[in-house]
Design a protein around this motif. Structure first.
Motif, short mmCIF file in Angstrom:
data_model
loop_
_atom_site.label_atom_id
_atom_site.label_comp_id
_atom_site.label_asym_id
_atom_site.label_seq_id
_atom_site.Cartn_x
_atom_site.Cartn_y
_atom_site.Cartn_z
N HIS A 138 -7.88 2.07 -0.83
CA HIS A 138 -9.29 1.72 -1.06
C HIS A 138 -9.41 0.28 -1.54
O HIS A 138 -10.22 -0.50 -1.02
CB HIS A 138 -9.91 2.69 -2.07
N TYR A 139 -8.60 -0.08 -2.53
CA TYR A 139 -8.68 -1.44 -3.06
C TYR A 139 -8.16 -2.47 -2.07
O TYR A 139 -8.67 -3.60 -2.02
CB TYR A 139 -7.98 -1.55 -4.42
N ARG A 140 -7.21 -2.11 -1.25
CA ARG A 140 -6.78 -3.02 -0.18
C ARG A 140 -7.94 -3.31 0.75
O ARG A 140 -8.13 -4.44 1.19
CB ARG A 140 -5.62 -2.41 0.62
N SER A 141 -8.72 -2.27 1.07
CA SER A 141 -9.86 -2.45 1.98
C SER A 141 -10.94 -3.34 1.37
O SER A 141 -11.75 -3.92 2.09
CB SER A 141 -10.45 -1.09 2.37
N LEU A 142 -10.95 -3.46 0.03
CA LEU A 142 -11.90 -4.35 -0.64
C LEU A 142 -11.37 -5.77 -0.78
O LEU A 142 -12.06 -6.64 -1.29
CB LEU A 142 -12.25 -3.80 -2.03
N GLY A 143 -10.13 -6.00 -0.35
CA GLY A 143 -9.57 -7.34 -0.37
C GLY A 143 -8.52 -7.62 -1.42
O GLY A 143 -8.11 -8.77 -1.58
N VAL A 144 -8.08 -6.61 -2.14
CA VAL A 144 -7.01 -6.83 -3.13
C VAL A 144 -5.72 -7.13 -2.37
O VAL A 144 -5.33 -6.38 -1.47
CB VAL A 144 -6.85 -5.62 -4.06
N ALA A 145 -5.08 -8.22 -2.73
CA ALA A 145 -3.86 -8.64 -2.04
C ALA A 145 -2.59 -8.18 -2.73
O ALA A 145 -1.54 -8.07 -2.08
CB ALA A 145 -3.84 -10.17 -1.91
N HIS A 146 -2.66 -7.92 -4.04
CA HIS A 146 -1.45 -7.51 -4.75
C HIS A 146 -1.81 -6.65 -5.96
O HIS A 146 -2.83 -6.88 -6.61
CB HIS A 146 -0.64 -8.72 -5.21
N PHE A 147 -0.95 -5.68 -6.25
CA PHE A 147 -1.15 -4.75 -7.36
C PHE A 147 0.01 -4.90 -8.34
O PHE A 147 1.17 -4.93 -7.93
CB PHE A 147 -1.16 -3.31 -6.86
N PHE A 148 -0.31 -4.97 -9.62
CA PHE A 148 0.68 -4.94 -10.68
C PHE A 148 0.48 -3.62 -11.40
O PHE A 148 -0.53 -3.42 -12.08
CB PHE A 148 0.49 -6.11 -11.65
#
Length: 118
Positions: free
Chosen positions: A28-38
């Protein structure tokens, strides 16, 4: 945009349903444009391995560093769980510093039970 997930602990780490939810949540967050997760965790996490996910283990003393050729790291917060709820203040500060060092102009702090809708 980077996304910071404060310390996962307890049932979050054990329940298969949580890991299924986490995979959908990341998507879901990838689809909103998040490029990286910590993603910070109090114990090893399985099922979240991806090139855009850095898993950080807060259970060990010492510096916070990524392990070579992986997206895993070991961090410390003195193992004092009362240090503001599993080290959340320390973790969020660390995450924003990491995101800035990697060139991200924005870093969101979001728990697994929070979903941003646009």
């Amino acid at each position: 945009v980077a996304l910071c997930v404060p310390t996962l602990y307890g049932a979050y780490l054990r329940a298969p349903s949580t890991m299924r939810w986490a995979a959908a949540w990341l998507e879901h967050y990838r689809s909103l444009g998040v490029a990286h997760f910590f993603v910070y965790a109090a114990a090893p996490v399985r099922g979240l391995d991806a090139a855009d996910v850095t898993l950080l283990d807060v259970a060990w003393l010492g510096g916070c560093r990524a392990l070579p050729k992986t997206h895993h790291a070991r961090c410390a917060y003195t193992q004092n769980r009362s240090l503001v709820y599993w080290g959340q203040n320390w973790v969020l500060n660390d995450c924003h510093q990491r995101a800035a060092a990697q060139g991200f102009g924005w870093a969101l702090a979001v728990d697994l039970d929070e979903v941003l809708e646009l």
